[in-house]
Design a protein around this motif. Structure first.
Motif, mmCIF file in Angstrom:
data_model
loop_
_atom_site.group_PDB
_atom_site.id
_atom_site.type_symbol
_atom_site.label_atom_id
_atom_site.label_comp_id
_atom_site.label_asym_id
_atom_site.label_seq_id
_atom_site.Cartn_x
_atom_site.Cartn_y
_atom_site.Cartn_z
ATOM 1 N N LYS A 86 0.844 -1.197 0.000
ATOM 2 C CA LYS A 86 0.000 0.000 0.000
ATOM 3 C C LYS A 86 0.883 1.253 0.000
ATOM 4 O O LYS A 86 0.629 2.210 -0.743
ATOM 5 N N LEU A 87 1.946 1.233 0.809
ATOM 6 C CA LEU A 87 2.866 2.374 0.891
ATOM 7 C C LEU A 87 3.462 2.684 -0.487
ATOM 8 O O LEU A 87 3.450 3.836 -0.918
ATOM 9 N N ILE A 88 3.975 1.660 -1.187
ATOM 10 C CA ILE A 88 4.620 1.950 -2.480
ATOM 11 C C ILE A 88 3.599 2.297 -3.562
ATOM 12 O O ILE A 88 3.897 3.065 -4.472
ATOM 13 N N ALA A 89 2.375 1.770 -3.438
ATOM 14 C CA ALA A 89 1.332 2.129 -4.409
ATOM 15 C C ALA A 89 0.932 3.593 -4.264
ATOM 16 O O ALA A 89 0.595 4.260 -5.245
ATOM 17 N N GLU A 90 0.983 4.100 -3.045
ATOM 18 C CA GLU A 90 0.557 5.473 -2.778
ATOM 19 C C GLU A 90 1.706 6.491 -2.807
ATOM 20 O O GLU A 90 1.474 7.682 -2.648
ATOM 21 N N ASN A 91 2.934 6.010 -3.007
ATOM 22 C CA ASN A 91 4.106 6.894 -2.999
ATOM 23 C C ASN A 91 5.035 6.524 -4.162
ATOM 24 O O ASN A 91 5.924 5.697 -4.021
ATOM 25 N N THR A 92 4.804 7.156 -5.300
ATOM 26 C CA THR A 92 5.531 6.820 -6.530
ATOM 27 C C THR A 92 7.043 6.950 -6.371
ATOM 28 O O THR A 92 7.794 6.111 -6.866
ATOM 29 N N ALA A 93 7.501 7.978 -5.684
ATOM 30 C CA ALA A 93 8.945 8.188 -5.517
ATOM 31 C C ALA A 93 9.585 7.016 -4.778
ATOM 32 O O ALA A 93 10.705 6.610 -5.083
ATOM 33 N N VAL A 94 8.857 6.458 -3.816
ATOM 34 C CA VAL A 94 9.371 5.298 -3.077
ATOM 35 C C VAL A 94 9.449 4.090 -4.002
ATOM 36 O O VAL A 94 10.423 3.329 -3.969
ATOM 37 N N SER A 95 8.442 3.918 -4.852
ATOM 38 C CA SER A 95 8.460 2.799 -5.814
ATOM 39 C C SER A 95 9.700 2.868 -6.693
ATOM 40 O O SER A 95 10.360 1.852 -6.943
ATOM 41 N N ILE A 96 10.037 4.066 -7.147
ATOM 42 C CA ILE A 96 11.218 4.235 -8.011
ATOM 43 C C ILE A 96 12.486 3.896 -7.236
ATOM 44 O O ILE A 96 13.390 3.232 -7.759
ATOM 45 N N LYS A 97 12.566 4.300 -5.967
ATOM 46 C CA LYS A 97 13.729 3.966 -5.138
ATOM 47 C C LYS A 97 13.881 2.455 -4.997
ATOM 48 O O LYS A 97 14.979 1.913 -5.065
ATOM 49 N N ILE A 98 12.762 1.775 -4.772
ATOM 50 C CA ILE A 98 12.792 0.309 -4.629
ATOM 51 C C ILE A 98 13.286 -0.325 -5.921
ATOM 52 O O ILE A 98 14.143 -1.224 -5.909
ATOM 53 N N ILE A 99 12.779 0.133 -7.052
ATOM 54 C CA ILE A 99 13.203 -0.416 -8.353
ATOM 55 C C ILE A 99 14.692 -0.171 -8.566
ATOM 56 O O ILE A 99 15.425 -1.085 -8.996
ATOM 57 N N GLU A 100 15.165 1.019 -8.262
ATOM 58 C CA GLU A 100 16.592 1.334 -8.419
ATOM 59 C C GLU A 100 17.444 0.439 -7.532
ATOM 60 O O GLU A 100 18.495 -0.063 -7.941
ATOM 61 N N ASN A 101 16.995 0.237 -6.314
ATOM 62 C CA ASN A 101 17.727 -0.605 -5.368
ATOM 63 C C ASN A 101 17.808 -2.052 -5.864
ATOM 64 O O ASN A 101 18.876 -2.670 -5.834
ATOM 65 N N LEU A 102 16.692 -2.576 -6.335
ATOM 66 C CA LEU A 102 16.684 -3.959 -6.841
ATOM 67 C C LEU A 102 17.535 -4.077 -8.104
ATOM 68 O O LEU A 102 18.233 -5.073 -8.304
ATOM 69 N N ALA A 103 17.490 -3.052 -8.954
ATOM 70 C CA ALA A 103 18.304 -3.054 -10.176
ATOM 71 C C ALA A 103 19.791 -3.039 -9.820
ATOM 72 O O ALA A 103 20.602 -3.732 -10.449
ATOM 73 N N GLN A 104 20.157 -2.262 -8.806
ATOM 74 C CA GLN A 104 21.547 -2.197 -8.344
ATOM 75 C C GLN A 104 22.023 -3.575 -7.891
ATOM 76 O O GLN A 104 23.112 -4.021 -8.242
ATOM 77 N N ARG A 105 21.204 -4.254 -7.126
ATOM 78 C CA ARG A 105 21.587 -5.585 -6.637
ATOM 79 C C ARG A 105 21.686 -6.601 -7.769
ATOM 80 O O ARG A 105 22.578 -7.435 -7.791
ATOM 81 N N LEU A 106 20.744 -6.518 -8.707
ATOM 82 C CA LEU A 106 20.770 -7.425 -9.855
ATOM 83 C C LEU A 106 22.030 -7.193 -10.682
ATOM 84 O O LEU A 106 22.686 -8.147 -11.130
ATOM 85 N N HIS A 107 22.387 -5.930 -10.868
ATOM 86 C CA HIS A 107 23.611 -5.584 -11.594
ATOM 87 C C HIS A 107 24.836 -6.170 -10.885
ATOM 88 O O HIS A 107 25.712 -6.765 -11.511
ATOM 89 N N TYR A 108 24.895 -5.995 -9.561
ATOM 90 C CA TYR A 108 26.013 -6.530 -8.771
ATOM 91 C C TYR A 108 26.117 -8.044 -8.943
ATOM 92 O O TYR A 108 27.199 -8.575 -9.189
ATOM 93 N N LYS A 109 24.985 -8.735 -8.818
ATOM 94 C CA LYS A 109 25.012 -10.196 -8.944
ATOM 95 C C LYS A 109 25.460 -10.626 -10.333
ATOM 96 O O LYS A 109 26.199 -11.593 -10.486
#
Length: 198
Positions: A97-120
């Motif tokens: 619910k938090l990420i659905a209602e806060n677009t900027a947070v959703s983008i941060k989560i996506i960036e964070n997951l992308a960073q980890r995927l890149h590292y792996k």
């Protein structure tokens, strides 16, 4: 990563974990989002011979264990406190619910997951094809950015133990120690009071 006040507004609670305490185990269904206020956490697996393989280290203001939360799957690794920790924990429904209602947070989560995927992806390629010197230098250079290692007059302090370096690169501790000495002789690293600097 996500502001503490925002997480608490959506029902996050603070939890304390002692060093070596398990936060969740491989095979458990992912039910919460976790973010570190203080301390450090590692995610790991063990092979059939009992050898530990570290998936990653996580520090203050970082989150961990999110991928299975989005997939309704079990954790592929354990999460363990490597020092006393204070974490924020929020149930899955409230987090979504938090990420659905806060677009900027959703983008941060996506960036964070992308960073980890890149590292792996980078480390998987290094471990499978490169020699020990190359593996360690890649780990150090990536870690300086990802873990925000501090710089002083000696360079960036690589704040990982020799064992952690080995676990993250698939090298034996003896190989890590030998390779670090070789890299120091080549001028790629400095060793000051047994601490490694890049």
């Amino acid at each position: 990563m996500i502001e503490i006040e925002l997480l608490e507004k959506y029902g996050a609670v603070r939890k304390q974990y002692k060093k070596s305490e398990i936060i969740f185990e491989k095979g458990n269904l992912a039910t919460h989002y976790y973010q570190i206020i203080s301390g450090a956490v590692k995610m790991n697996n063990f092979n059939d011979e009992g050898r530990e393989f570290i998936q990653g280290f996580f520090y203050a203001n970082q989150s961990f264990g999110e991928p299975p939360l989005f997939l309704d799957r079990t954790y592929p690794a354990n999460a363990e406190a490597i020092e006393d920790c204070e974490l924020l924990s929020i149930p899955k429904d409230s987090f979504l619910k938090l990420i659905a209602e806060n677009t900027a947070v959703s983008i941060k989560i996506i960036e964070n997951l992308a960073q980890r995927l890149h590292y792996k992806s980078v480390m998987a390629a290094e471990i499978s094809t490169q020699d020990s010197e190359h593996r360690l230098l890649q780990l150090f250079d990536y870690s300086i950015t990802y873990f925000n290692f501090k710089k002083d007059k000696n360079g960036f302090h690589i704040d990982l133990t020799r064992q952690q370096m080995g676990d993250l690169t698939g090298l034996r501790v003896e190989t890590v120690i030998r390779t670090i000495k070789t890299l120091e002789k080549k001028g790629e690293l400095k060793i000051v009071n047994r601490k490694v600097y890049r």
